[in-house]
Design an enzyme around this catalytic site. Structure first.
Site, PDB file in Angstrom:
ATOM      1  N   HIS A   1       0.804  -1.227   0.000  1.00  0.00           N
ATOM      2  CA  HIS A   1       0.000   0.000   0.000  1.00  0.00           C
ATOM      3  C   HIS A   1       0.838   1.279   0.000  1.00  0.00           C
ATOM      4  O   HIS A   1       0.523   2.246   0.697  1.00  0.00           O
ATOM      5  CB  HIS A   1      -0.964   0.000   1.181  1.00  0.00           C
ATOM      6  CG  HIS A   1      -2.013  -1.057   1.114  1.00  0.00           C
ATOM      7  ND1 HIS A   1      -2.515  -1.534  -0.072  1.00  0.00           N
ATOM      8  CD2 HIS A   1      -2.656  -1.747   2.105  1.00  0.00           C
ATOM      9  CE1 HIS A   1      -3.432  -2.467   0.178  1.00  0.00           C
ATOM     10  NE2 HIS A   1      -3.524  -2.625   1.480  1.00  0.00           N
TER      11      HIS A   1
ATOM     12  N   HIS B   1      -9.745   1.385   0.810  1.00  0.00           N
ATOM     13  CA  HIS B   1      -9.584   0.197   1.655  1.00  0.00           C
ATOM     14  C   HIS B   1     -10.672   0.154   2.736  1.00  0.00           C
ATOM     15  O   HIS B   1     -10.392  -0.136   3.902  1.00  0.00           O
ATOM     16  CB  HIS B   1      -8.201   0.202   2.295  1.00  0.00           C
ATOM     17  CG  HIS B   1      -7.702  -1.146   2.725  1.00  0.00           C
ATOM     18  ND1 HIS B   1      -8.120  -1.753   3.883  1.00  0.00           N
ATOM     19  CD2 HIS B   1      -6.822  -1.989   2.151  1.00  0.00           C
ATOM     20  CE1 HIS B   1      -7.504  -2.912   4.024  1.00  0.00           C
ATOM     21  NE2 HIS B   1      -6.709  -3.089   2.982  1.00  0.00           N
TER      22      HIS B   1
ATOM     23  N   GLU C   1     -11.338  -4.271  -2.995  1.00  0.00           N
ATOM     24  CA  GLU C   1     -10.537  -3.176  -3.538  1.00  0.00           C
ATOM     25  C   GLU C   1     -10.400  -3.289  -5.056  1.00  0.00           C
ATOM     26  O   GLU C   1      -9.638  -4.120  -5.550  1.00  0.00           O
ATOM     27  CB  GLU C   1      -9.141  -3.204  -2.933  1.00  0.00           C
ATOM     28  CG  GLU C   1      -9.091  -3.159  -1.416  1.00  0.00           C
ATOM     29  CD  GLU C   1      -7.735  -3.601  -0.903  1.00  0.00           C
ATOM     30  OE1 GLU C   1      -6.789  -2.786  -0.972  1.00  0.00           O
ATOM     31  OE2 GLU C   1      -7.609  -4.760  -0.459  1.00  0.00           O
TER      32      GLU C   1
END
Length: 381
Positions: free
Chosen positions: A131, A205, A345
């Site tokens: 991420h 998220h 996602e």
């Protein structure tokens, strides 16, 4: 005719009372959510419509802090996991509702190459990068640049990521626009531009528990549909092997509606064991498309709440909350445990820059990256 109506009635989905609404429009309202340790103010913007839906967005991480929607009896609940104060977002980061990037998901060993030049990003997930790095888009304060009330209420946030931020080349300007309309469509539009060749993969998220974020029901009873024939198996560090594998005959087959918990502990499937559940990419397509397409459907039989997830992205990372370990409590002051929420996602594939044949993550000067995500919120009678 009466028999036909009775047969069809259980299948009728209503978008949270789509009867005629009053003439006045929804609202976008600013407030102060808290302050960072250096004194900077964290702005919150609450989007509301006339059908009982509200979304609260905070500037820290451009995060969806809450989403309130009614159930089949009109009772409202917050269905997105998160905190009610900025202190917990700082001390116990869990990506709750956050914007993640520059590169969402994982990069093997945190490395990628562009035009023969190698780049190294921080290792923050075992042997890999996750991420965007240790200080990704989820851990910075975004600027609120536009707030608008009306039939479509919205807020636009912006973050300028400097050259070499977390090892990524190029200065990247990112916009995140959250909008809520009177048909109960919550849309998140991510756009990004750069002044130097780089990579981009930005998504949201949000953790979902449609019974309510503090509900003891958890998320294992949620009914999920994913219109994908294949998924990407991974190694024990959640990096894909490369080739997609058929979902047929496996716990990864959600082409017809299935409860999350039906096969999430299937010990015969090595992939499930490595991830402690689902944490994989389903192959919806092979490239970003101009228009949105269906990514998933989620339905909670207990409350009747649900949504369809639409996006223009080729991949869907489905995560079953495997690492919610009971050490975190949320807005309802209830402990979040393993399996208490799911994450969906829309994005390009994990480790795309390092894999042959995966969707292109490259972003050039003059181009605009775009990930358009819509949650079509519904209630089933």
């Amino acid at each position: 005719m009466k028999m036909l109506l009775k047969a069809l009635f259980p299948l009728v989905v209503i978008c949270l009372s789509l009867a005629a609404a009053p003439a006045s429009a929804g609202e976008a309202r600013k407030s102060i959510f808290g302050k960072l340790l250096d004194g900077r103010v964290v702005v919150a913007v609450t989007l509301t419509n006339l059908r009982g839906v509200s979304a609260n967005v905070i500037a820290y991480g451009a995060s969806l802090q809450s989403l309130v929607m009614p159930d089949r009896k009109g009772r409202k609940a917050d269905v997105a996991l998160g905190y009610d104060n900025i202190g917990d977002y700082l001390s116990k980061p869990q990506y709750f509702g956050a914007t993640v990037g520059r590169f969402a998901n994982r990069l093997a060993a945190g490395r990628f190459s562009l035009d023969g030049q190698s780049f190294q990003t921080p290792i923050n997930n075992g042997k890999n990068a996750l991420h965007g790095g240790t200080i990704g888009f989820d851990k910075v304060l975004w600027d609120v640049v536009s707030v608008k009330s009306g039939p479509v209420s919205l807020v636009t946030l912006r973050y300028v990521s400097p050259n070499d931020d977390q090892g990524y080349p190029g200065t990247m300007t990112v916009n995140a626009t959250y909008s809520l309309d009177e048909r109960n469509n919550l849309t998140i539009d991510y756009t990004a531009t750069t002044d130097h060749t780089t990579i981009a993969n930005i998504t949201n998220h949000a953790y979902w528990n449609l019974s309510g974020e503090g509900s003891s029901n958890g998320a294992m009873g949620l009914i999920v549909t994913i219109p994908a024939n294949t998924y990407l198996p991974t190694d024990d560090g959640a990096i894909p092997y490369g080739e997609a594998r058929s979902v047929a005959g496996t716990p990864f087959d959600f082409r017809t509606p299935r409860a999350v918990g039906d096969r999430v502990r299937d010990v015969r499937e090595k992939q499930i064991g490595w991830a402690r559940g689902y944490d994989h990419n389903w192959v919806i397509g092979r490239k970003v498309t101009p228009e949105q397409h269906l990514m998933a459907k989620v339905y909670d039989p207990t409350s009747g709440r649900g949504f369809e997830l639409w996006s223009n992205q080729p991949g869907l990372q489905f995560y079953s909350g495997n690492f919610l370990d009971g050490t975190t409590s949320g807005k309802a002051k209830k402990v979040y445990r393993e399996g208490d929420a799911i994450v969906l996602e829309p994005q390009i594939f994990p480790d795309s820059p390092n894999q042959i044949g995966y969707p292109n993550a490259r972003l050039e000067p003059g181009q605009t990256y775009h990930n358009s995500i819509t949650y079509r919120l519904t209630t089933l009678r």
